[in-house]
Design a protein around this motif. Sequence first.
Motif, PDB file in Angstrom:
ATOM      1  N   GLY A 259      12.553   1.407   3.316  1.00 42.63           N
ATOM      2  CA  GLY A 259      11.596   1.344   4.034  1.00 42.63           C
ATOM      3  C   GLY A 259      10.718   0.213   4.108  1.00 42.63           C
ATOM      4  O   GLY A 259      10.714  -0.405   3.337  1.00 42.63           O
ATOM      5  N   THR A 260       9.940  -0.078   4.993  1.00 44.49           N
ATOM      6  CA  THR A 260       9.053  -1.171   5.344  1.00 44.49           C
ATOM      7  C   THR A 260       7.950  -1.008   4.451  1.00 44.49           C
ATOM      8  O   THR A 260       7.392  -0.022   4.331  1.00 44.49           O
ATOM      9  CB  THR A 260       8.574  -1.239   6.915  1.00 44.49           C
TER      10      THR A 260
ATOM     11  N   THR B  95       0.730  -1.058  -0.015  1.00 41.44           N
ATOM     12  CA  THR B  95      -0.189  -0.009  -0.030  1.00 41.44           C
ATOM     13  C   THR B  95       0.866   1.255   0.073  1.00 41.44           C
ATOM     14  O   THR B  95       0.222   2.449  -0.451  1.00 41.44           O
ATOM     15  CB  THR B  95      -0.833   0.045   1.135  1.00 41.44           C
ATOM     16  N   ASN B  96       2.178   1.006   0.340  1.00 41.43           N
ATOM     17  CA  ASN B  96       3.030   2.524   0.455  1.00 41.43           C
ATOM     18  C   ASN B  96       3.945   2.297  -0.553  1.00 41.43           C
ATOM     19  O   ASN B  96       5.040   1.701  -0.456  1.00 41.43           O
ATOM     20  CB  ASN B  96       3.514   2.688   1.680  1.00 41.43           C
ATOM     21  N   GLU B  97       3.655   2.703  -1.963  1.00 42.70           N
ATOM     22  CA  GLU B  97       4.415   2.345  -2.895  1.00 42.70           C
ATOM     23  C   GLU B  97       5.885   3.061  -2.731  1.00 42.70           C
ATOM     24  O   GLU B  97       6.731   2.688  -3.476  1.00 42.70           O
ATOM     25  CB  GLU B  97       3.928   3.056  -4.080  1.00 42.70           C
ATOM     26  N   LEU B  98       6.121   4.228  -2.078  1.00 44.91           N
ATOM     27  CA  LEU B  98       7.326   4.622  -1.815  1.00 44.91           C
ATOM     28  C   LEU B  98       8.465   3.730  -1.382  1.00 44.91           C
ATOM     29  O   LEU B  98       9.559   4.285  -1.408  1.00 44.91           O
ATOM     30  CB  LEU B  98       7.505   6.135  -1.193  1.00 44.91           C
ATOM     31  N   CYS B  99       8.242   2.513  -0.973  1.00 44.89           N
ATOM     32  CA  CYS B  99       8.943   1.760  -0.418  1.00 44.89           C
ATOM     33  C   CYS B  99       9.540   0.940  -1.480  1.00 44.89           C
ATOM     34  O   CYS B  99      10.715   0.016  -1.128  1.00 44.89           O
ATOM     35  CB  CYS B  99       8.374   0.637   0.717  1.00 44.89           C
ATOM     36  N   VAL B 100       9.060   1.173  -2.668  1.00 46.48           N
ATOM     37  CA  VAL B 100       9.510   0.370  -4.018  1.00 46.48           C
ATOM     38  C   VAL B 100      10.446   1.425  -4.784  1.00 46.48           C
ATOM     39  O   VAL B 100       9.991   2.459  -4.847  1.00 46.48           O
ATOM     40  CB  VAL B 100       8.431   0.009  -4.818  1.00 46.48           C
TER      41      VAL B 100
END
Length: 195
Positions: A115-116, A64-69
């Motif tokens: 990040g997680t 759900t948190n695409e900034l970890c990709v």
Amino acid sequence: MNRRLALPFLSLFAIHLNAYGANMTQPDIKQNPAPKMRYEITATIDGAPGPFDRIHGIADYRVTNELCVPPTPVMGARIVPEKRADIEFRHDHDNIYRATVYLDLLQDEDYFGKGTCHWALMAAGIELTHATVTFSASLFHDDLLAGNAIPRYFAEGSYTKSQTVRVDTGIADRSQFHGAGRLFSVTMKAEERKP
């Protein structure tokens, strides 16, 4: 999530993705060793014109948190991981089937060093196959958590005319059915089960 998207068409995250000229390897997605967020999915089949050859369940998860990709090098797009898991629908009684699904089935982890990544269950669905036709009904995240009963309506003629291989996703509002013949329904509902 667009509710018109049928569960069978939710894309899977391929083992190796080639996006905008950048090759990106799928991380080693881990299952949570002790999932606790358990829900029981009930599927009630009403008025089906006959039996089904196969009943199968699926659950689709997505980060759900695409900034970890990390972004791809060329275009900067982020290819967010998705994963599909099988769930088993057990015949309870009469026309009722039940399955267990875990919201926290997949392990939140720093898969890319940015990040997680947090996983969420996007949808749980049931596929009922008769001959060459698969009838698909889904329960999406918000309705699942709210305990809403979500019906899906199918034309009886789709069951009886099963010569063509296809997936029938039905309609959400029976008043929108303008064809001839009767309808049958699959209603899905979830209820949290404490460990």
